[in-house]
Write a protein that holds these residues in place. Structure first.
Motif, PDB file in Angstrom:
ATOM      1  N   VAL A 131      11.221 -12.516   3.442  1.00  6.96           N
ATOM      2  CA  VAL A 131      10.683 -11.343   2.759  1.00  6.96           C
ATOM      3  C   VAL A 131       9.270 -11.113   3.283  1.00  6.96           C
ATOM      4  CG1 VAL A 131       9.919 -10.394   0.541  1.00  6.96           C
ATOM      5  CG2 VAL A 131      12.013 -11.770   0.659  1.00  6.96           C
ATOM      6  N   ASN A 132       9.001  -9.904   3.739  1.00 10.02           N
ATOM      7  CA  ASN A 132       7.666  -9.494   4.164  1.00 10.02           C
ATOM      8  C   ASN A 132       7.573  -7.996   3.872  1.00 10.02           C
ATOM      9  OD1 ASN A 132       5.100  -9.359   5.217  1.00 10.02           O
ATOM     10  ND2 ASN A 132       5.801  -9.155   7.319  1.00 10.02           N
ATOM     11  N   SER A 133       7.110  -7.659   2.684  1.00 10.43           N
ATOM     12  CA  SER A 133       7.124  -6.256   2.277  1.00 10.43           C
ATOM     13  C   SER A 133       5.783  -5.802   1.720  1.00 10.43           C
ATOM     14  CB  SER A 133       8.223  -6.014   1.234  1.00 10.43           C
ATOM     15  OG  SER A 133       7.963  -6.745   0.058  1.00 10.43           O
ATOM     16  N   ALA A 134       5.574  -4.501   1.820  1.00  6.75           N
ATOM     17  CA  ALA A 134       4.426  -3.834   1.202  1.00  6.75           C
ATOM     18  C   ALA A 134       4.992  -3.069   0.014  1.00  6.75           C
ATOM     19  CB  ALA A 134       3.761  -2.883   2.189  1.00  6.75           C
ATOM     20  N   GLY A 135       4.309  -3.155  -1.113  1.00  7.57           N
ATOM     21  CA  GLY A 135       4.844  -2.501  -2.297  1.00  7.57           C
ATOM     22  C   GLY A 135       3.803  -1.752  -3.093  1.00  7.57           C
ATOM     23  N   THR A 136       4.306  -0.869  -3.928  1.00 10.76           N
ATOM     24  CA  THR A 136       3.449  -0.164  -4.884  1.00 10.76           C
ATOM     25  C   THR A 136       4.101  -0.268  -6.250  1.00 10.76           C
ATOM     26  OG1 THR A 136       4.543   1.950  -4.446  1.00 10.76           O
ATOM     27  CG2 THR A 136       2.515   1.491  -3.229  1.00 10.76           C
ATOM     28  N   GLU A 137       3.264  -0.199  -7.265  1.00 11.86           N
ATOM     29  CA  GLU A 137       3.749  -0.296  -8.639  1.00 11.86           C
ATOM     30  C   GLU A 137       2.957   0.679  -9.494  1.00 11.86           C
ATOM     31  OE1 GLU A 137       4.315  -4.168 -11.056  1.00 11.86           O
ATOM     32  OE2 GLU A 137       2.278  -3.466 -11.490  1.00 11.86           O
ATOM     33  N   ARG A 149       1.461  -1.947 -24.506  1.00  7.82           N
ATOM     34  CA  ARG A 149       2.806  -2.289 -24.071  1.00  7.82           C
ATOM     35  C   ARG A 149       3.232  -1.320 -22.967  1.00  7.82           C
ATOM     36  NH1 ARG A 149       1.361  -6.095 -26.314  1.00  7.82           N
ATOM     37  NH2 ARG A 149       2.401  -7.294 -27.932  1.00  7.82           N
ATOM     38  N   ILE A 150       4.133  -1.784 -22.129  1.00 14.77           N
ATOM     39  CA  ILE A 150       4.591  -1.025 -20.962  1.00 14.77           C
ATOM     40  C   ILE A 150       5.727  -0.097 -21.379  1.00 14.77           C
ATOM     41  CG2 ILE A 150       5.611  -1.207 -18.664  1.00 14.77           C
ATOM     42  CD1 ILE A 150       4.294  -4.132 -18.670  1.00 14.77           C
ATOM     43  N   ARG A 151       5.545   1.185 -21.090  1.00 14.04           N
ATOM     44  CA  ARG A 151       6.542   2.196 -21.442  1.00 14.04           C
ATOM     45  C   ARG A 151       7.394   2.580 -20.229  1.00 14.04           C
ATOM     46  NH1 ARG A 151       4.937   5.633 -25.874  1.00 14.04           N
ATOM     47  NH2 ARG A 151       6.550   4.500 -26.941  1.00 14.04           N
ATOM     48  N   ALA A 152       6.820   2.456 -19.024  1.00 14.30           N
ATOM     49  CA  ALA A 152       7.586   2.793 -17.815  1.00 14.30           C
ATOM     50  C   ALA A 152       7.033   1.998 -16.636  1.00 14.30           C
ATOM     51  CB  ALA A 152       7.502   4.290 -17.517  1.00 14.30           C
ATOM     52  N   ILE A 153       7.943   1.629 -15.732  1.00 15.22           N
ATOM     53  CA  ILE A 153       7.579   0.934 -14.501  1.00 15.22           C
ATOM     54  C   ILE A 153       8.271   1.648 -13.349  1.00 15.22           C
ATOM     55  CG2 ILE A 153       7.700  -1.220 -13.180  1.00 15.22           C
ATOM     56  CD1 ILE A 153       8.069  -2.704 -15.865  1.00 15.22           C
ATOM     57  N   HIS A 154       7.527   1.859 -12.273  1.00 11.91           N
ATOM     58  CA  HIS A 154       8.130   2.365 -11.037  1.00 11.91           C
ATOM     59  C   HIS A 154       7.694   1.452  -9.907  1.00 11.91           C
ATOM     60  CE1 HIS A 154       8.590   5.626  -7.753  1.00 11.91           C
ATOM     61  NE2 HIS A 154       9.637   4.840  -7.823  1.00 11.91           N
ATOM     62  N   TRP A 155       8.671   0.799  -9.283  1.00 11.15           N
ATOM     63  CA  TRP A 155       8.403  -0.075  -8.151  1.00 11.15           C
ATOM     64  C   TRP A 155       8.959   0.553  -6.887  1.00 11.15           C
ATOM     65  CZ3 TRP A 155      10.696  -3.865 -11.957  1.00 11.15           C
ATOM     66  CH2 TRP A 155       9.709  -4.645 -12.567  1.00 11.15           C
ATOM     67  N   SER A 156       8.198   0.430  -5.820  1.00  8.37           N
ATOM     68  CA  SER A 156       8.632   0.920  -4.521  1.00  8.37           C
ATOM     69  C   SER A 156       8.163  -0.068  -3.464  1.00  8.37           C
ATOM     70  CB  SER A 156       8.015   2.305  -4.262  1.00  8.37           C
ATOM     71  OG  SER A 156       8.352   2.755  -2.982  1.00  8.37           O
ATOM     72  N   SER A 157       9.020  -0.359  -2.491  1.00  9.14           N
ATOM     73  CA  SER A 157       8.608  -1.283  -1.428  1.00  9.14           C
ATOM     74  C   SER A 157       9.258  -0.903  -0.114  1.00  9.14           C
ATOM     75  CB  SER A 157       8.961  -2.728  -1.792  1.00  9.14           C
ATOM     76  OG  SER A 157      10.357  -2.874  -1.878  1.00  9.14           O
ATOM     77  N   ARG A 158       8.684  -1.419   0.943  1.00  7.04           N
ATOM     78  CA  ARG A 158       9.194  -1.216   2.296  1.00  7.04           C
ATOM     79  C   ARG A 158       8.806  -2.427   3.125  1.00  7.04           C
ATOM     80  NH1 ARG A 158       4.692   0.094   5.359  1.00  7.04           N
ATOM     81  NH2 ARG A 158       2.961   0.923   4.193  1.00  7.04           N
ATOM     82  N   LYS A 159       9.409  -2.528   4.303  1.00 10.66           N
ATOM     83  CA  LYS A 159       9.009  -3.621   5.193  1.00 10.66           C
ATOM     84  C   LYS A 159       7.545  -3.482   5.511  1.00 10.66           C
ATOM     85  CE  LYS A 159      12.888  -5.194   7.920  1.00 10.66           C
ATOM     86  NZ  LYS A 159      13.481  -5.235   9.240  1.00 10.66           N
ATOM     87  N   ALA A 160       6.839  -4.588   5.450  1.00  3.85           N
ATOM     88  CA  ALA A 160       5.400  -4.550   5.755  1.00  3.85           C
ATOM     89  C   ALA A 160       5.211  -4.346   7.244  1.00  3.85           C
ATOM     90  CB  ALA A 160       4.736  -5.852   5.315  1.00  3.85           C
ATOM     91  N   PRO A 161       4.207  -3.574   7.608  1.00 10.14           N
ATOM     92  CA  PRO A 161       3.916  -3.426   9.040  1.00 10.14           C
ATOM     93  C   PRO A 161       3.493  -4.758   9.639  1.00 10.14           C
ATOM     94  CG  PRO A 161       2.330  -2.204   7.690  1.00 10.14           C
ATOM     95  CD  PRO A 161       3.306  -2.847   6.765  1.00 10.14           C
ATOM     96  N   VAL A 162       3.887  -4.975  10.867  1.00 11.31           N
ATOM     97  CA  VAL A 162       3.520  -6.212  11.551  1.00 11.31           C
ATOM     98  C   VAL A 162       2.054  -6.132  11.944  1.00 11.31           C
ATOM     99  CG1 VAL A 162       3.994  -7.666  13.559  1.00 11.31           C
ATOM    100  CG2 VAL A 162       5.860  -6.467  12.425  1.00 11.31           C
ATOM    101  N   THR A 163       1.296  -7.141  11.526  1.00 12.43           N
ATOM    102  CA  THR A 163      -0.133  -7.186  11.881  1.00 12.43           C
ATOM    103  C   THR A 163      -0.303  -8.088  13.097  1.00 12.43           C
ATOM    104  OG1 THR A 163      -0.475  -8.988  10.315  1.00 12.43           O
ATOM    105  CG2 THR A 163      -0.939  -6.759   9.538  1.00 12.43           C
ATOM    106  N   LYS A 164      -1.199  -7.672  13.964  1.00 19.51           N
ATOM    107  CA  LYS A 164      -1.441  -8.450  15.206  1.00 19.51           C
ATOM    108  C   LYS A 164      -2.688  -9.243  15.105  1.00 19.51           C
ATOM    109  CE  LYS A 164       1.003  -5.145  17.986  1.00 19.51           C
ATOM    110  NZ  LYS A 164       1.019  -4.305  19.122  1.00 19.51           N
TER     111      LYS A 164
END
Length: 164
Positions: A131-137, A149-164
């Motif tokens: 697993v190597n992902s970049a995500g937002t919440e 208290r939490i009323r809503a959650i939205h998660w989004s993720s994608r493969k993380a860009p490869v860093t050199k």
């Protein structure tokens, strides 16, 4: 009441859009400049939810969600009950198997409503796959007598860009 219709040439639309954007930017209040009065409590509520997942405590995780909570992830919408039944155990297993590092975290509040926006990187191995992902919440919270208290959650993720 008479309505006036103004026709704008197409070549002018870009400038009207630009001018409108500038007007909205400078005439509306900026949430970034006003700190959330309950930022510490809001942050603590989000942290308790994440900590419950990491430690494998489904009761605490569910206690942090309102009765009408909605979870959005991977193009799906789940109610609180559906999340508890269908996805919570997998989220706990994922959080236990991976390392999550938050790079940005912002808290906004208007009265008894608040929202947090976070960016993160997740790495590790889950179900024998790297697993190597970049995500937002995005979390939407509400202030109840027992606290935030939490009323809503939205998660989004994608493969993380490869860093050199």
């Amino acid at each position: 009441m008479m309505m006036k219709i103004i026709l704008i040439p197409v070549r002018s639309i870009k400038w009207v859009t630009f001018a409108t954007a500038l007007f909205l930017l400078f005439s509306s209040p900026s949430h970034a400049e006003t700190p959330a009065p309950d930022a510490e409590e809001i942050t603590a509520a989000v942290h308790r939810f994440h900590e419950a997942l990491t430690k494998g405590d489904p009761l605490m995780a569910m206690a942090m969600l309102t009765a009408d909570a909605v979870i959005l992830e991977s193009g799906q919408k789940q109610t609180r009950e559906e999340y508890a039944r269908e996805h919570l155990a997998e989220d706990i297993a994922f959080m236990k198997a991976t390392q999550n590092t938050i790079s940005e975290f912002a808290v906004h509040q208007e009265g008894s409503a608040a929202w947090t926006a976070a960016s993160s990187r997740t790495s590790g191995t889950f179900h024998d796959k790297p697993v190597n992902s970049a995500g937002t919440e995005l979390m939407v919270l509400t202030k109840l007598p027992e606290g935030w208290r939490i009323r809503a959650i939205h998660w989004s993720s994608r493969k993380a860009p490869v860093t050199k």
